[in-house]
Design an enzyme around this catalytic site. Sequence first.
Site, PDB file in Angstrom:
ATOM      1  N   ASP A 285     -13.220  -5.037   2.185  1.00 49.11           N
ATOM      2  CA  ASP A 285     -13.272  -5.213   0.742  1.00 49.11           C
ATOM      3  C   ASP A 285     -13.872  -6.539   0.288  1.00 49.11           C
ATOM      4  O   ASP A 285     -14.663  -6.579  -0.642  1.00 49.11           O
ATOM      5  CB  ASP A 285     -11.863  -5.124   0.148  1.00 49.11           C
ATOM      6  CG  ASP A 285     -11.131  -3.848   0.522  1.00 49.11           C
ATOM      7  OD1 ASP A 285     -11.612  -3.125   1.406  1.00 49.11           O
ATOM      8  OD2 ASP A 285     -10.085  -3.577  -0.077  1.00 49.11           O
TER       9      ASP A 285
ATOM     10  N   TYR B 129      -8.628 -12.383   3.183  1.00 48.14           N
ATOM     11  CA  TYR B 129      -8.980 -10.978   3.355  1.00 48.14           C
ATOM     12  C   TYR B 129     -10.453 -10.755   3.694  1.00 48.14           C
ATOM     13  O   TYR B 129     -11.322 -10.950   2.864  1.00 48.14           O
ATOM     14  CB  TYR B 129      -8.634 -10.310   2.026  1.00 48.14           C
ATOM     15  CG  TYR B 129      -8.264  -8.864   2.040  1.00 48.14           C
ATOM     16  CD1 TYR B 129      -7.179  -8.398   2.763  1.00 48.14           C
ATOM     17  CD2 TYR B 129      -8.968  -7.957   1.244  1.00 48.14           C
ATOM     18  CE1 TYR B 129      -6.816  -7.062   2.711  1.00 48.14           C
ATOM     19  CE2 TYR B 129      -8.613  -6.622   1.184  1.00 48.14           C
ATOM     20  CZ  TYR B 129      -7.533  -6.179   1.921  1.00 48.14           C
ATOM     21  OH  TYR B 129      -7.181  -4.862   1.864  1.00 48.14           O
TER      22      TYR B 129
ATOM     23  N   ARG C 258      -5.664 -13.221  -0.328  1.00 40.23           N
ATOM     24  CA  ARG C 258      -6.181 -12.087  -1.089  1.00 40.23           C
ATOM     25  C   ARG C 258      -7.496 -12.466  -1.779  1.00 40.23           C
ATOM     26  O   ARG C 258      -7.849 -13.636  -1.874  1.00 40.23           O
ATOM     27  CB  ARG C 258      -5.146 -11.654  -2.140  1.00 40.23           C
ATOM     28  CG  ARG C 258      -3.782 -11.292  -1.586  1.00 40.23           C
ATOM     29  CD  ARG C 258      -3.830 -10.065  -0.693  1.00 40.23           C
ATOM     30  NE  ARG C 258      -4.285  -8.898  -1.436  1.00 40.23           N
ATOM     31  CZ  ARG C 258      -4.583  -7.726  -0.879  1.00 40.23           C
ATOM     32  NH1 ARG C 258      -4.481  -7.577   0.431  1.00 40.23           N
ATOM     33  NH2 ARG C 258      -4.983  -6.714  -1.615  1.00 40.23           N
TER      34      ARG C 258
ATOM     35  N   TYR D 210       1.052  -0.122  -7.869  1.00 42.35           N
ATOM     36  CA  TYR D 210      -0.249  -0.390  -7.275  1.00 42.35           C
ATOM     37  C   TYR D 210      -1.311  -0.341  -8.360  1.00 42.35           C
ATOM     38  O   TYR D 210      -1.252   0.489  -9.274  1.00 42.35           O
ATOM     39  CB  TYR D 210      -0.586   0.627  -6.171  1.00 42.35           C
ATOM     40  CG  TYR D 210      -1.925   0.343  -5.529  1.00 42.35           C
ATOM     41  CD1 TYR D 210      -2.034  -0.635  -4.543  1.00 42.35           C
ATOM     42  CD2 TYR D 210      -3.077   0.995  -5.942  1.00 42.35           C
ATOM     43  CE1 TYR D 210      -3.268  -0.946  -3.974  1.00 42.35           C
ATOM     44  CE2 TYR D 210      -4.314   0.702  -5.388  1.00 42.35           C
ATOM     45  CZ  TYR D 210      -4.404  -0.272  -4.405  1.00 42.35           C
ATOM     46  OH  TYR D 210      -5.621  -0.583  -3.857  1.00 42.35           O
TER      47      TYR D 210
ATOM     48  N   GLU E  62      -1.152  -6.831   9.295  1.00 39.75           N
ATOM     49  CA  GLU E  62      -2.383  -6.230   8.786  1.00 39.75           C
ATOM     50  C   GLU E  62      -3.604  -6.845   9.460  1.00 39.75           C
ATOM     51  O   GLU E  62      -4.554  -6.156   9.835  1.00 39.75           O
ATOM     52  CB  GLU E  62      -2.430  -6.449   7.277  1.00 39.75           C
ATOM     53  CG  GLU E  62      -3.543  -5.739   6.549  1.00 39.75           C
ATOM     54  CD  GLU E  62      -3.469  -5.976   5.045  1.00 39.75           C
ATOM     55  OE1 GLU E  62      -4.303  -5.404   4.330  1.00 39.75           O
ATOM     56  OE2 GLU E  62      -2.580  -6.727   4.581  1.00 39.75           O
TER      57      GLU E  62
ATOM     58  N   TYR F  14       0.845  -1.198   0.000  1.00 34.30           N
ATOM     59  CA  TYR F  14       0.000   0.000   0.000  1.00 34.30           C
ATOM     60  C   TYR F  14       0.885   1.255   0.000  1.00 34.30           C
ATOM     61  O   TYR F  14       1.124   1.857   1.052  1.00 34.30           O
ATOM     62  CB  TYR F  14      -0.908   0.002   1.231  1.00 34.30           C
ATOM     63  CG  TYR F  14      -1.787  -1.214   1.375  1.00 34.30           C
ATOM     64  CD1 TYR F  14      -2.889  -1.411   0.548  1.00 34.30           C
ATOM     65  CD2 TYR F  14      -1.521  -2.179   2.348  1.00 34.30           C
ATOM     66  CE1 TYR F  14      -3.706  -2.530   0.684  1.00 34.30           C
ATOM     67  CE2 TYR F  14      -2.331  -3.298   2.499  1.00 34.30           C
ATOM     68  CZ  TYR F  14      -3.417  -3.471   1.664  1.00 34.30           C
ATOM     69  OH  TYR F  14      -4.223  -4.572   1.812  1.00 34.30           O
TER      70      TYR F  14
ATOM     71  N   SER G 188      -7.668   6.600   2.971  1.00 36.32           N
ATOM     72  CA  SER G 188      -8.530   7.493   3.733  1.00 36.32           C
ATOM     73  C   SER G 188      -8.768   7.058   5.173  1.00 36.32           C
ATOM     74  O   SER G 188      -8.388   7.759   6.117  1.00 36.32           O
ATOM     75  CB  SER G 188      -9.872   7.637   3.011  1.00 36.32           C
ATOM     76  OG  SER G 188     -10.797   8.376   3.773  1.00 36.32           O
ATOM     77  N   TRP G 189      -9.425   5.896   5.384  1.00 36.33           N
ATOM     78  CA  TRP G 189      -9.715   5.556   6.785  1.00 36.33           C
ATOM     79  C   TRP G 189      -8.468   5.070   7.492  1.00 36.33           C
ATOM     80  O   TRP G 189      -8.377   5.172   8.712  1.00 36.33           O
ATOM     81  CB  TRP G 189     -10.918   4.649   6.916  1.00 36.33           C
ATOM     82  CG  TRP G 189     -10.852   3.187   6.621  1.00 36.33           C
ATOM     83  CD1 TRP G 189     -10.097   2.542   5.699  1.00 36.33           C
ATOM     84  CD2 TRP G 189     -11.655   2.183   7.265  1.00 36.33           C
ATOM     85  NE1 TRP G 189     -10.378   1.198   5.709  1.00 36.33           N
ATOM     86  CE2 TRP G 189     -11.328   0.939   6.657  1.00 36.33           C
ATOM     87  CE3 TRP G 189     -12.607   2.195   8.277  1.00 36.33           C
ATOM     88  CZ2 TRP G 189     -11.919  -0.259   7.044  1.00 36.33           C
ATOM     89  CZ3 TRP G 189     -13.203   1.006   8.660  1.00 36.33           C
ATOM     90  CH2 TRP G 189     -12.857  -0.206   8.055  1.00 36.33           C
ATOM     91  N   ASP G 190      -7.461   4.601   6.742  1.00 34.81           N
ATOM     92  CA  ASP G 190      -6.166   4.316   7.364  1.00 34.81           C
ATOM     93  C   ASP G 190      -5.594   5.570   8.008  1.00 34.81           C
ATOM     94  O   ASP G 190      -5.110   5.540   9.140  1.00 34.81           O
ATOM     95  CB  ASP G 190      -5.182   3.795   6.311  1.00 34.81           C
ATOM     96  CG  ASP G 190      -5.542   2.411   5.803  1.00 34.81           C
ATOM     97  OD1 ASP G 190      -4.869   1.446   6.173  1.00 34.81           O
ATOM     98  OD2 ASP G 190      -6.515   2.305   5.036  1.00 34.81           O
TER      99      ASP G 190
END
Length: 462
Positions: free
Chosen positions: A187, A372, A220, A96, A416, A42, A47-49
């Site tokens: 996600d 994930y 993933r 990315y 993570e 990443y 944003s929310w991170d």
Amino acid sequence: MTTLLTTPVPAATGDLTLRRGAARVLLTNWTGASTIPSRGLYPHQWSWDSAFIAIGLRHLSVRRAQRELESLLGAQWADGRVPHIVFNPAVPLDAYFPSPDFWRSSRAGAAAGSPAGTETSGIVQPPVHALAAWLVHLADPDTSRRRGFLKRVYGALTAWHDYLTGPRDLGGGRLASVVHPWEAGMDNSPCWDKPLERVEPMTPGSYRRADLDHGQPAERPTDLDYGRYVRLAADYRDAGYTDARGSHAFAIEDPCVNALLIVSEHALARIAAEAGADPARHEARAERLKAALVERLWSPTAGMFLCHDVVGGGLIAERSVAGLVPLVVPGLPPHIVRALIATATGDGFRLGEVPMAPSYDFSGAAFDASRYWRGPAWFNTNWLLERGLRQYGYGSAADALRGAMLTAAGASGFSEYVDPVTAQARGTRNFGWTAALALDLLATAPVANGETDPGRTEGADT
């Protein structure tokens, strides 16, 4: 030069080691204006991170925490949306995917008010930002007031909430909708499986997944799911990122997203009072949102909140941790609080038996302890549950969860996410919000002026 260590250092040697490790992650991931979630997987600003990271950074440097939020809000669109990624132009395009040349925000999003000089994605993430801004302010109110921090972010945060409660009320029921699984933050949740069946996936050869360069395929999303994610994003882009009702193949009212909006609306009321604005509008909106949350998303049968499929109609039966996160909302009816606690500690989520709550029901057909958001335990959702437990007077359960999270964060190398039973590391390591939220849990300083944080009211009536 930034001054660090603005709160007392925990006395325990283990806590001190953990704190130093968490601080090292955040300092290493700092880019000069913001913090990337991790090196490799990443490489941009999420944003929310950034909101969760700012909550932890306030214990190292209030100025840096303020900068984290200010840099994100600096990429806000004119329609009020805060994009889920702000791209660093120094990062190669192939590092990315989807990259800036896929989103084409400055061109495709021009009609929606995308910033001309900054490339971003065109979708959003859960609104934790006003809560983060308030907590950053509480860490050092004098510095915050001297710098005019809350006055500078108040307008942007208000516009952000106006966007979510205006154009994004796609169901007409006073709740915000997400139009892509990535917007919900979770996600790859099984909650999206049925709605995604409506979406024709992009062919795998039309794009290249960069995430598999850094993550294990078994952890993933599958190629089929990813192809549907890409299709939804491409269709939204090609429609100019417009939010007309009936124009989306995927539109979901998510309980986690709306619970965080409610908590942030309460925080925005406090920010308004500090900024010389009227807090009443924000408190009133928080109450309207809470009433709609209960009316539209509460399921007595499931014993938790469920996602609502705006396009297909009806509640989605899959039980994810998103349905427990509303414990952070103050003033829920006592019977709902009791039911949420029973569900969280029951066979589905086993909180108190396993180290951390899984992202999906253990007994669900789609449960996967490694993949994930389909079963692993995440630190941000458990941090929210810890706040909710403490808010409603379940202090012992909150203490146990806090201890388990800190142990898992250190033992996993600030991963993570982790296996919900063994707490074995999954995903990438040295992850930003894991380190940040560990710092927040370790912090010993009381809240400034004796105030209670929004969502952390002790001894509330249950």
